[in-house]
Design a protein around this motif. Structure first.
Motif, PDB file in Angstrom:
ATOM      1  N   VAL A  61       0.608  -0.906   0.351  1.00 56.32           N
ATOM      2  CA  VAL A  61       0.364  -0.005  -0.141  1.00 56.32           C
ATOM      3  C   VAL A  61       0.745   1.560  -0.037  1.00 56.32           C
ATOM      4  O   VAL A  61       0.325   2.435   0.401  1.00 56.32           O
ATOM      5  N   GLY A  62       2.182   1.183  -0.068  1.00 58.73           N
ATOM      6  CA  GLY A  62       2.576   2.144   0.506  1.00 58.73           C
ATOM      7  C   GLY A  62       4.414   1.561   0.484  1.00 58.73           C
ATOM      8  O   GLY A  62       4.119   0.869  -0.200  1.00 58.73           O
ATOM      9  N   ALA A  63       5.343   2.284  -0.622  1.00 56.13           N
ATOM     10  CA  ALA A  63       6.763   2.192  -1.390  1.00 56.13           C
ATOM     11  C   ALA A  63       8.004   3.677  -1.046  1.00 56.13           C
ATOM     12  O   ALA A  63       7.058   4.887  -1.332  1.00 56.13           O
ATOM     13  N   LEU A  64       8.623   3.266  -1.010  1.00 50.00           N
ATOM     14  CA  LEU A  64       9.778   3.772  -0.643  1.00 50.00           C
ATOM     15  C   LEU A  64      11.055   3.477  -0.999  1.00 50.00           C
ATOM     16  O   LEU A  64      11.492   2.615  -0.979  1.00 50.00           O
ATOM     17  N   VAL A  65      11.654   4.632  -2.503  1.00 49.70           N
ATOM     18  CA  VAL A  65      12.903   4.239  -3.155  1.00 49.70           C
ATOM     19  C   VAL A  65      13.428   5.622  -2.441  1.00 49.70           C
ATOM     20  O   VAL A  65      13.067   6.404  -3.166  1.00 49.70           O
ATOM     21  N   LEU A  66      15.051   4.975  -2.323  1.00 49.77           N
ATOM     22  CA  LEU A  66      15.568   5.604  -1.969  1.00 49.77           C
ATOM     23  C   LEU A  66      17.173   5.486  -3.216  1.00 49.77           C
ATOM     24  O   LEU A  66      17.114   5.251  -3.721  1.00 49.77           O
ATOM     25  N   ASP A  67      17.898   6.636  -3.002  1.00 47.30           N
ATOM     26  CA  ASP A  67      18.564   6.849  -4.392  1.00 47.30           C
ATOM     27  C   ASP A  67      18.263   6.784  -6.088  1.00 47.30           C
ATOM     28  O   ASP A  67      17.822   5.571  -5.511  1.00 47.30           O
ATOM     29  N   THR A  68      19.843   7.308  -6.764  1.00 43.86           N
ATOM     30  CA  THR A  68      19.266   7.054  -8.022  1.00 43.86           C
ATOM     31  C   THR A  68      20.685   6.076  -8.289  1.00 43.86           C
ATOM     32  O   THR A  68      21.183   6.074  -8.118  1.00 43.86           O
ATOM     33  N   PRO A  69      20.087   4.980  -9.107  1.00 47.08           N
ATOM     34  CA  PRO A  69      21.835   4.079  -8.994  1.00 47.08           C
ATOM     35  C   PRO A  69      22.562   4.549  -9.690  1.00 47.08           C
ATOM     36  O   PRO A  69      21.926   5.207 -10.775  1.00 47.08           O
ATOM     37  N   ALA A  70      23.983   4.396 -10.399  1.00 43.91           N
ATOM     38  CA  ALA A  70      24.306   4.470 -10.572  1.00 43.91           C
ATOM     39  C   ALA A  70      24.019   3.967 -12.067  1.00 43.91           C
ATOM     40  O   ALA A  70      23.771   3.293 -12.488  1.00 43.91           O
ATOM     41  N   ARG A  71      24.272   4.498 -12.776  1.00 44.21           N
ATOM     42  CA  ARG A  71      24.787   5.127 -14.478  1.00 44.21           C
ATOM     43  C   ARG A  71      26.284   5.043 -15.286  1.00 44.21           C
ATOM     44  O   ARG A  71      26.491   5.935 -14.688  1.00 44.21           O
ATOM     45  N   GLU A  72      26.234   4.731 -15.988  1.00 44.82           N
ATOM     46  CA  GLU A  72      27.362   4.797 -16.756  1.00 44.82           C
ATOM     47  C   GLU A  72      27.924   6.374 -16.907  1.00 44.82           C
ATOM     48  O   GLU A  72      26.779   6.971 -17.736  1.00 44.82           O
ATOM     49  N   GLY A  73      28.607   6.470 -16.742  1.00 39.78           N
ATOM     50  CA  GLY A  73      29.772   8.144 -16.475  1.00 39.78           C
ATOM     51  C   GLY A  73      28.914   8.726 -15.482  1.00 39.78           C
ATOM     52  O   GLY A  73      29.136  10.173 -16.174  1.00 39.78           O
ATOM     53  N   VAL A  74      28.241   8.198 -14.657  1.00 45.21           N
ATOM     54  CA  VAL A  74      27.620   8.653 -14.026  1.00 45.21           C
ATOM     55  C   VAL A  74      28.661   8.761 -12.617  1.00 45.21           C
ATOM     56  O   VAL A  74      28.977   7.609 -12.286  1.00 45.21           O
TER      57      VAL A  74
END
Length: 156
Positions: A61-74
């Motif tokens: 009934v709810g969700a929390l996502v932390l941090d953006t995953p690493a992407r190539e070149g980032v």
């Protein structure tokens, strides 16, 4: 009050349910971001017992996502650069459960489980009251009146 909801780390079987909750809140989060977050133990779900007459499964009934995953070149993930600080990529609660403390439970659990003392978030103006009620210092994103930036320091 959050009535019968409880918070736990998401597992791979929760992926579709998490995506439904996020999409239901009109949040644009890539499925791969959520999948990687689940793999890194950076996604929490608020669940209630299923009410379909006997299924032992939990309903998300709810969700929390932390941090953006690493992407190539980032650059590396935020927790790798500064382990005491994390960023809320997305948090959402189903319409039926809003206003019952579920979002607060998600944020507080993530803070407790990660042990960080600084949490940041970028969000739409319509959810500013939610973040402000949690104690985030909120400001308008420079050059973008349609986005807000919030920071919560826990003082650990």
């Amino acid at each position: 009050m959050s009535d019968d909801a409880r918070v736990r780390l998401a597992d791979p079987d929760d992926h579709v349910a998490v995506m439904r909750v996020l999409e239901g809140a009109l949040l644009e989060v890539e499925a791969s971001t959520v999948r990687e977050g689940i793999d890194r133990e950076a996604v929490w779900v608020a669940v209630v017992e299923s009410s379909d007459g006997g299924s032992p499964d939990d309903r998300v009934v709810g969700a929390l996502v932390l941090d953006t995953p690493a992407r190539e070149g980032v650059a590396p993930r935020p927790e790798e650069v500064r382990p005491d600080s994390r960023h809320v990529e997305a948090v959402a609660v189903t319409r039926q459960r809003r206003g019952r403390g579920v979002g607060r439970m998600l944020v507080e659990t993530a803070l407790e489980e990660t042990g960080c003392d600084r949490l940041t978030a970028e969000f739409r103006p319509d959810v500013e009251p939610f973040y402000a009620a949690l104690g985030f210092d909120v400001e308008t994103v420079p050059g973008d009146e349609e986005r807000r930036w919030g920071e919560l320091r826990t003082g650990r």
